[in-house]
Design a protein around this motif. Structure first.
Motif, short mmCIF file in Angstrom:
data_model
loop_
_atom_site.label_atom_id
_atom_site.label_comp_id
_atom_site.label_asym_id
_atom_site.label_seq_id
_atom_site.Cartn_x
_atom_site.Cartn_y
_atom_site.Cartn_z
N GLY A 137 -3.76 -16.70 1.99
CA GLY A 137 -5.13 -16.51 1.54
C GLY A 137 -5.56 -15.06 1.47
N GLU A 138 -4.78 -14.14 2.04
CA GLU A 138 -5.14 -12.72 1.96
C GLU A 138 -4.69 -12.15 0.63
N HIS A 139 -5.13 -10.91 0.37
CA HIS A 139 -4.87 -10.24 -0.91
C HIS A 139 -3.99 -9.02 -0.64
N LEU A 140 -2.82 -8.99 -1.27
CA LEU A 140 -1.86 -7.90 -1.12
C LEU A 140 -1.87 -7.03 -2.38
N LEU A 141 -1.86 -5.70 -2.18
CA LEU A 141 -1.65 -4.76 -3.27
C LEU A 141 -0.28 -4.12 -3.09
N VAL A 142 0.55 -4.21 -4.12
CA VAL A 142 1.88 -3.60 -4.10
C VAL A 142 1.88 -2.44 -5.08
N HIS A 143 2.14 -1.25 -4.58
CA HIS A 143 2.30 -0.10 -5.48
C HIS A 143 3.76 -0.01 -5.91
N GLY A 144 3.99 0.11 -7.21
CA GLY A 144 5.36 0.13 -7.71
C GLY A 144 5.93 -1.27 -7.81
N GLY A 145 5.20 -2.15 -8.47
CA GLY A 145 5.56 -3.56 -8.51
C GLY A 145 6.82 -3.87 -9.30
N ALA A 146 7.32 -2.95 -10.11
CA ALA A 146 8.51 -3.23 -10.92
C ALA A 146 9.81 -2.87 -10.22
N GLY A 147 9.73 -2.18 -9.09
CA GLY A 147 10.94 -1.79 -8.38
C GLY A 147 11.50 -2.91 -7.54
N GLY A 161 1.56 -17.93 0.19
CA GLY A 161 0.20 -18.35 -0.08
C GLY A 161 -0.82 -17.24 -0.17
N ALA A 162 -0.37 -16.00 -0.36
CA ALA A 162 -1.28 -14.87 -0.56
C ALA A 162 -1.44 -14.61 -2.06
N SER A 163 -2.50 -13.93 -2.43
CA SER A 163 -2.65 -13.46 -3.81
C SER A 163 -2.16 -12.03 -3.89
N VAL A 164 -1.66 -11.63 -5.05
CA VAL A 164 -0.99 -10.33 -5.18
C VAL A 164 -1.47 -9.60 -6.42
N THR A 165 -1.78 -8.33 -6.24
CA THR A 165 -2.00 -7.40 -7.34
C THR A 165 -0.94 -6.33 -7.23
N ALA A 166 -0.37 -5.89 -8.36
CA ALA A 166 0.68 -4.88 -8.34
C ALA A 166 0.38 -3.81 -9.37
N THR A 167 0.50 -2.55 -8.95
CA THR A 167 0.37 -1.46 -9.91
C THR A 167 1.73 -1.25 -10.58
N VAL A 168 1.70 -1.09 -11.89
CA VAL A 168 2.92 -0.89 -12.68
C VAL A 168 2.62 0.23 -13.67
N ARG A 169 3.33 1.33 -13.51
CA ARG A 169 3.02 2.51 -14.33
C ARG A 169 3.33 2.29 -15.80
#
Length: 314
Positions: A137-147, A161-169
């Motif tokens: 239920g928590e929200h994860l931010l991943v920097h460099g999601g394509a690596g 069961g977490a939600s995920v946002t990823a930065t992708v350059r």
């Protein structure tokens, strides 16, 4: 044995003496070995291997078959498929590793996938769950999601069961990252997409001010990469006000006991997810190269613009 070898900042293939398994160790015939950012740094002389590991043969992860058992080693038998994280020396035809660092390879995985699994999935699991304590239920931010670590962290968090946002350059990679289960966004103005309970920082110093701004109250920032810089300035009042935590981690220099613990956790909590139907996890492979073309593999890694792992096949 033949091995990728660092000579004056370049990768060449050279002959080396065959390693010998010592007390509690296993000699493995390597079938695949993944490339990682640490290998690129070691080639440049910026990240030497820890004591006891080859200084001139790179490689922190491999998959292969048990060839011989050293004195006291009995966890695996000759011929079994195994994989592991090591301090160095993985990009060779033979490798020696303590049996407690080895993990069995799930039947569903071929050699390239197994060779690209140990470092990134162990790193992601340890950082996101063991250290940052991500919860369903928590929200994860991943920097460099394509690596490699980014793709592993996205899948692990979604499976938990977490939600995920990823930065992708690179815009052309965002659709592929989204297919892994993340909301893929630009690496610019990411703070406006928060708040995030956990931030996995793979880029480094330039992101830290915005990371803190984007963090939820009680949030955690886990720093495991500093490719864009290691020094920054933070507002400690903001850190206090959010009751936030910032911590850093590396795996490579940890003692055997700690590495063995990470391997057992991955065996129990991660590997079964590769054998569900359909599989909950996969190892995205960007490209494979034979050992003889290791120099080209390093150049491909350095060029960027890939999703997932570069793997040497032996």
């Amino acid at each position: 044995m033949r091995a990728a070898t660092i000579r004056e900042g370049e990768i060449v293939i050279e002959e080396h003496p065959d390693p010998v398994a010592g007390l509690g160790e296993v000699l493995v015939r390597v079938r695949a070995a993944g490339l990682n950012g640490a290998d690129m740094m070691q080639r440049r002389g910026l990240y030497p291997a820890p004591a006891g590991s080859p200084q001139d043969i790179p490689g922190m992860e491999f998959a292969g078959e048990v060839l011989e058992l050293g004195p006291g080693a009995n966890r695996f038998a000759a011929g079994e498929r195994v994989m592991a994280i090591v301090g160095g020396g993985a990009q060779a035809e033979l490798a020696v590793v303590h049996e407690r660092q080895l993990m069995p390879i799930p039947d569903a995985l071929d050699w390239p996938a197994a060779g690209g699994l140990p470092e990134v999935f162990t790193t992601a699991h340890d950082a996101v769950f063991v250290q940052a304590g991500l919860r369903p239920g928590e929200h994860l931010l991943v920097h460099g999601g394509a690596g490699g670590v980014g793709t592993a962290a996205i899948q692990l968090a979604r499976a938990a069961g977490a939600s995920v946002t990823a930065t992708v350059r690179r815009p052309e990679l965002r659709e592929q990252v989204a297919a892994l289960g993340a909301r893929a966004i630009s690496d610019e103005n990411f703070a406006a997409e928060g708040p995030f309970d956990v931030i996995l920082e793979l880029v480094g110093a330039p992101n830290m001010v915005d990371d803190l701004q984007a963090l939820a109250t009680g949030g955690r920032i886990c720093v495991i990469g500093v490719s864009a810089g290691a020094k920054t300035e933070l507002n400690l009042l903001a850190l206090m006000g959010k009751r936030a935590r910032i911590h850093g981690s590396t795996l490579r220099a940890r003692p055997l006991e700690e590495k063995a613990l990470t391997a057992r956790l991955v065996e129990r909590e991660v590997l079964p997810l590769f054998e569900t139907s359909p599989p909950a996890l996969r190892v995205p492979i960007a490209e494979t190269f034979p050992l003889a073309e290791a120099a080209a593999a390093y150049e491909r890694f350095a060029a960027g613009g890939k999703l997932g792992k570069i793997v040497l096949e032996l």
